[in-house]
Every structure is written in structure tokens, then in C-alpha cells.
Enzyme design. Structure first.
Site, mmCIF file in Angstrom:
data_model
loop_
_atom_site.group_PDB
_atom_site.id
_atom_site.type_symbol
_atom_site.label_atom_id
_atom_site.label_comp_id
_atom_site.label_asym_id
_atom_site.label_seq_id
_atom_site.Cartn_x
_atom_site.Cartn_y
_atom_site.Cartn_z
ATOM 1 N N ARG A 1 -27.089 40.525 29.609
ATOM 2 C CA ARG A 1 -27.874 39.911 28.502
ATOM 3 C C ARG A 1 -27.099 39.849 27.354
ATOM 4 N NH1 ARG A 1 -29.774 39.378 32.447
ATOM 5 N NH2 ARG A 1 -31.858 40.147 33.114
ATOM 6 N N SER B 1 -38.988 40.591 27.799
ATOM 7 C CA SER B 1 -38.547 42.069 27.552
ATOM 8 C C SER B 1 -37.793 42.412 26.125
ATOM 9 C CB SER B 1 -37.189 42.365 28.503
ATOM 10 O OG SER B 1 -37.534 42.332 29.856
ATOM 11 N N GLU C 1 -33.563 42.953 22.712
ATOM 12 C CA GLU C 1 -33.151 41.762 23.721
ATOM 13 C C GLU C 1 -33.570 40.676 22.960
ATOM 14 O OE1 GLU C 1 -33.312 42.159 27.769
ATOM 15 O OE2 GLU C 1 -33.902 40.206 28.351
HETATM 16 C C1 LIG Z 1 -42.897 35.646 29.821
HETATM 17 C C2 LIG Z 1 -41.510 35.808 29.675
HETATM 18 C C3 LIG Z 1 -40.839 36.223 30.713
HETATM 19 C C4 LIG Z 1 -39.506 36.486 30.483
HETATM 20 N N1 LIG Z 1 -38.443 36.854 31.372
HETATM 21 C C5 LIG Z 1 -37.242 36.910 31.407
HETATM 22 C C6 LIG Z 1 -36.277 37.509 32.449
HETATM 23 O O1 LIG Z 1 -36.901 37.753 33.296
HETATM 24 N N2 LIG Z 1 -35.272 37.218 32.504
HETATM 25 C C7 LIG Z 1 -34.613 37.231 31.325
HETATM 26 O O2 LIG Z 1 -33.290 36.934 31.049
HETATM 27 N N3 LIG Z 1 -35.344 36.539 29.998
HETATM 28 C C8 LIG Z 1 -36.666 36.405 30.035
HETATM 29 N N4 LIG Z 1 -37.347 36.238 29.071
HETATM 30 C C9 LIG Z 1 -36.760 35.861 27.626
HETATM 31 C C10 LIG Z 1 -36.329 34.162 27.581
HETATM 32 O O3 LIG Z 1 -37.209 33.412 28.373
HETATM 33 C C11 LIG Z 1 -34.809 34.031 27.793
HETATM 34 O O4 LIG Z 1 -34.052 34.811 27.105
HETATM 35 C C12 LIG Z 1 -34.599 32.684 27.648
HETATM 36 O O5 LIG Z 1 -33.235 32.451 28.276
HETATM 37 C C13 LIG Z 1 -34.446 32.216 26.309
HETATM 38 O O6 LIG Z 1 -34.368 30.770 26.201
HETATM 39 P P1 LIG Z 1 -35.005 29.988 25.115
HETATM 40 O O7 LIG Z 1 -34.671 28.549 25.249
HETATM 41 O O8 LIG Z 1 -36.589 30.154 24.833
HETATM 42 O O9 LIG Z 1 -34.229 30.630 23.863
HETATM 43 P P2 LIG Z 1 -34.821 30.707 22.495
HETATM 44 O O10 LIG Z 1 -35.783 31.829 22.210
HETATM 45 O O11 LIG Z 1 -35.098 29.523 21.804
HETATM 46 O O12 LIG Z 1 -33.243 31.271 21.728
HETATM 47 C C14 LIG Z 1 -32.670 32.368 22.121
HETATM 48 C C15 LIG Z 1 -31.340 32.772 21.544
HETATM 49 O O13 LIG Z 1 -30.411 31.414 22.379
HETATM 50 C C16 LIG Z 1 -29.814 30.568 21.303
HETATM 51 N N5 LIG Z 1 -29.801 29.222 21.779
HETATM 52 C C17 LIG Z 1 -31.131 28.524 22.283
HETATM 53 N N6 LIG Z 1 -30.788 27.524 22.638
HETATM 54 C C18 LIG Z 1 -29.425 27.388 22.314
HETATM 55 C C19 LIG Z 1 -28.305 26.284 22.365
HETATM 56 N N7 LIG Z 1 -28.504 25.042 22.915
HETATM 57 N N8 LIG Z 1 -27.142 26.469 22.132
HETATM 58 C C20 LIG Z 1 -26.601 27.736 21.564
HETATM 59 N N9 LIG Z 1 -27.726 28.803 21.535
HETATM 60 C C21 LIG Z 1 -29.085 28.418 21.703
HETATM 61 C C22 LIG Z 1 -30.947 30.842 19.862
HETATM 62 O O14 LIG Z 1 -29.837 30.445 18.884
HETATM 63 C C23 LIG Z 1 -31.098 32.270 20.030
HETATM 64 O O15 LIG Z 1 -30.258 33.045 19.848
HETATM 65 C C24 LIG Z 1 -38.732 35.936 29.152
HETATM 66 C C25 LIG Z 1 -39.448 35.611 28.253
HETATM 67 C C26 LIG Z 1 -40.838 35.567 28.188
HETATM 68 C C27 LIG Z 1 -41.671 34.817 27.330
#
Ligand SMILES: Cc1cc2nc3c(=O)[nH]c(=O)nc-3n(C[C@H](O)[C@H](O)[C@H](O)COP(=O)(O)OP(=O)(O)OC[C@H]3O[C@@H](n4cnc5c(N)ncnc54)[C@H](O)[C@@H]3O)c2cc1C
Length: 311
Positions: A172, A221, A302
Site C-alpha cells: 500500500r 481499510s 491507509e
Molecule cells: C468498500 C471498499 C473496499 C475497498 N477494498 C480495498 C481493497 O481490497 N484493497 C485496496 O487496496 N483498497 C481497497 N479500498 C480502498 C480504495 O478503493 C483503493 O485505495 C483505491 O485504489 C483508491 O482509488 P480511488 O480512485 O478511489 O483513489 P482516491 O481515493 O480518489 O485517491 C487516493 C489517492 O490516490 C491519488 N490519486 C487518485 N487518482 C490519481 C491519479 N490519476 N494520479 C495520481 N494520484 C492519484 C489521490 O491523490 C490520493 O492520494 C476499498 C475501498 C472501499 C470503499
């Protein structure tokens, strides 16, 4: 009062001042963006970055499924990519996806093309940009295992092509800076029968429905699992997970304001209805303090927390 807009370059995309942000995320709470910028395409984004004064903070989000935007909002320019960043193409055993493509759609497209190994993405509700930044993963596979290369833009708008070795990818964690923007990424799987890959996606779906509060307003998480060294130093059994530490300090169901540690999966924090970002953060800090006191382990958030607190 002068507006930050006066400092920003002319673009083909759209600027919106004082735009809703936290409310658009999975937690459905939190502050606004001082300016939201939706670039028309990658060229427009590069033009913006090249011409945006260096003292203006710039950040980008995907699905906001891993982020708490503090109640006082985000200063500077917040970028939300548009649909031109959501293309997905399969070629042989590789899949190339834009940063705004949903992880689940990449998993589905890979399955349809008979590419196995990317189905873990169906369990992560974010975008490819967020997945790369977080080195997201589940059920034993993470981005690091399948990434071939990615295209990023730096704060000056320069295009960089990087491989996993450049990104210092650990559990992560990556070294992608907060002002770097992922544009696209290429992943490699293996040729497999599409029906088998699709069946594995269905299994992941069932597992998640059973174990996670996926229909709640949550951010996944809350804390990363501590390292094996931290667990050993605390005198805990090998393999102890963060949810067990949270349980051990009475964290399951613990509530502050509208924020609660889920009864179903106690490392998931949920907005029960009227939580503020401050409630969510205070609850997380309460859990951290309890775990530190009882086990001597400083839990690592996280979930990303960003922005200004309300005074
Ligand atoms: C129900 C649920 C279940 C989940 N299960 C998991 C799991 O099993 N495993 C896991 O790893 N995570 C899990 N997550 C967490 C999350 O989905 C992941 O971390 C996911 O990768 C975040 O993506 P996002 O586009 O929503 O990022 P955001 O929340 O929009 O951003 C997260 C970070 O990434 C950066 N970011 C986003 N897009 C870009 C881009 N284009 N360029 C550079 N930086 C960027 C943002 O600045 C921020 O720092 C879960 C979340 C939920 C709500």
C-alpha cells in the site's frame, strides 16, 4: 477579494470555484475544492501544469474511495479527470487503461479478452490512478505484481514513463508524489479461458459481500496491517492483522459523532449518516491511541486525509 482563478492559465477544460468534493466521495462528507479543474484531455492537462504557477497547490483524485477531504476543504486546484482518461484496451496478454478507468471495469475487460491475473481489481472500488498511487491489492495480489509500465505527468507537465522498479512499490505504498498525475497504466496477465476468469471475479464478489460493508459510506481499510517486525516486537502471534488489534481495544462498533468502526469489518470506518470528516478522523485517531497504548504499535493510516480542518 482576488480569486485564485486570476492566476490560472486559460484552458479548454473547465474550472469550477468552491466545488463540492468530499460529498462526491465514498464517505459522502467533507469539504470543497477551492477550484476544481476538469481538463478536456491530456494535452489540456499538460498545458495547465506547464502554465500553473508553482505556488498553487495541485492534487488529483479518482473515485475518492480511499480519501477523507477535511471539512475546511482543499486549497489550490483539484483535478478530476474526464472520460477521455477512462479508455481500456486489451492486447495479447496485456491491458492498458486510462487513470480514470474503474478497476472493476479493467478486471471485466481483461476477463472478456481471456486474460487472467487481473481479477483482484474487481474487489477494489477505485480508479486505476488511485490504485497505482496506493499500490492497491486484495486476496494476495497487488498492482506491483501485474504492472508493466505507467505514464505519469509531473507538476511541470512533463510526461514520464515508469516501471514498477521506479516506483518503490511496497505494501500500500509507492513514491508517486502528491503532485504527480497518473495518466495510464499497462498491466500483464496470462492467457486463460474467459469463463474461468469470470468465475473467479464472481467468487471475489461473493467474498466481499460476505465480509465487507460495501454498501455503506466507507473508505475501505482504515489502517494498513502492521509489519511482521512490529507484530513480533509487540509480542503478538505471527500473522496478527490490524482488525484483531482494533478488536482488542474495543474498536468494533466504536462511534464518535456520525462515524463508526463497522461491526461487520472493524477496520472499515463508516459514515452512519451525518458524520463530518472531523468525526471520521477523530475516530481513527482514538483507535490509533488505544492500539499504541495497549500494544505499542503506531498504526499507519491507509485512508488518505487531506485538506484543512474547520476552525
Ligand atoms: C468498500 C471498499 C473496499 C475497498 N477494498 C480495498 C481493497 O481490497 N484493497 C485496496 O487496496 N483498497 C481497497 N479500498 C480502498 C480504495 O478503493 C483503493 O485505495 C483505491 O485504489 C483508491 O482509488 P480511488 O480512485 O478511489 O483513489 P482516491 O481515493 O480518489 O485517491 C487516493 C489517492 O490516490 C491519488 N490519486 C487518485 N487518482 C490519481 C491519479 N490519476 N494520479 C495520481 N494520484 C492519484 C489521490 O491523490 C490520493 O492520494 C476499498 C475501498 C472501499 C470503499
Amino acid at each position: 477579494m482576488s480569486s485564485i482563478l486570476e492566476k490560472l492559465p486559460e484552458v479548454r477544460g473547465k474550472y469550477t470555484e468552491n466545488a463540492s468534493l468530499g460529498e462526491k466521495g465514498w464517505f459522502r462528507c467533507g469539504g470543497k475544492a477551492e477550484v476544481l479543474f476538469k481538463p478536456a484531455d491530456v494535452g489540456d492537462l499538460q498545458h495547465f501544469l506547464k502554465n500553473c504557477p508553482s505556488d498553487v497547490p495541485v492534487q488529483v483524485f479518482g473515485a475518492l474511495s480511499n480519501s477523507i477531504i477535511r471539512d475546511g476543504g482543499l486549497k489550490g486546484v483539484t483535478i478530476r479527470l474526464n472520460r477521455s482518461f477512462a479508455d481500456i484496451k486489451a492486447d495479447g496478454e496485456t491491458v492498458t487503461a486510462g487513470a480514470l478507468a474503474l478497476d472493476a471495469n479493467v478486471a471485466r475487460m481483461a476477463a472478456e479478452a481471456g486474460i487472467g491475473g487481473l481479477e483482484f481489481l474487481s474487489g477494489i472500488p477505485g480508479t486505476i490512478g488511485g490504485a497505482l498511487k496506493m499500490n492497491a491489492g486484495c486476496y494476495g495480489t497487488e498492482i506491483n505484481d501485474v504492472l508493466v509500465e505507467a505514464t505519469l505527468l509531473d507538476r511541470q507537465g512533463n510526461r514520464l514513463t515508469v516501471t514498477p522498479a521506479d516506483l518503490d512499490m511496497t505494501y500500500r505504498h509507492t513514491n508517486i508524489g502528491d503532485d504527480m498525475i497518473v495518466v495510464s497504466a499497462t498491466f500483464k496477465g496470462t492467457s486463460e479461458d474467459a469463463r474461468i476468469v469470470k468465475a473467479r471475479i464472481e467468487e471475489i464478489k461473493t467474498r466481499r459481500e460476505e465480509s465487507q460493508p460495501i454498501r455503506e459510506k466507507t473508505g475501505g481499510s482504515t489502517f494498513a496491517n502492521p509489519s511482521a517486525t512490529e507484530i513480533a516486537q509487540a509480542g503478538l502471534p505471527e500473522g496478527t492483522k490490524v482488525w484483531q488489534l482494533i478488536d482488542s481495544v474495543g474498536g468494533r462498533g466504536l462511534t464518535i459523532g456520525g462515524a463508526q468502526m463497522s461491526e461487520k469489518h472493524c477496520n472499515f470506518m463508516i459514515n452512519t449518516g451525518d458524520a463530518t470528516a472531523a468525526d471520521l478522523e477523530a475516530l481513527g485517531e482514538e483507535i490509533r491511541a488505544r492500539v499504541l497504548e495497549k500494544h505499542g504499535i503506531a498504526l499507519r493510516w491507509e485512508i488518505r486525509r487531506i485538506g484543512e480542518a474547520n476552525e
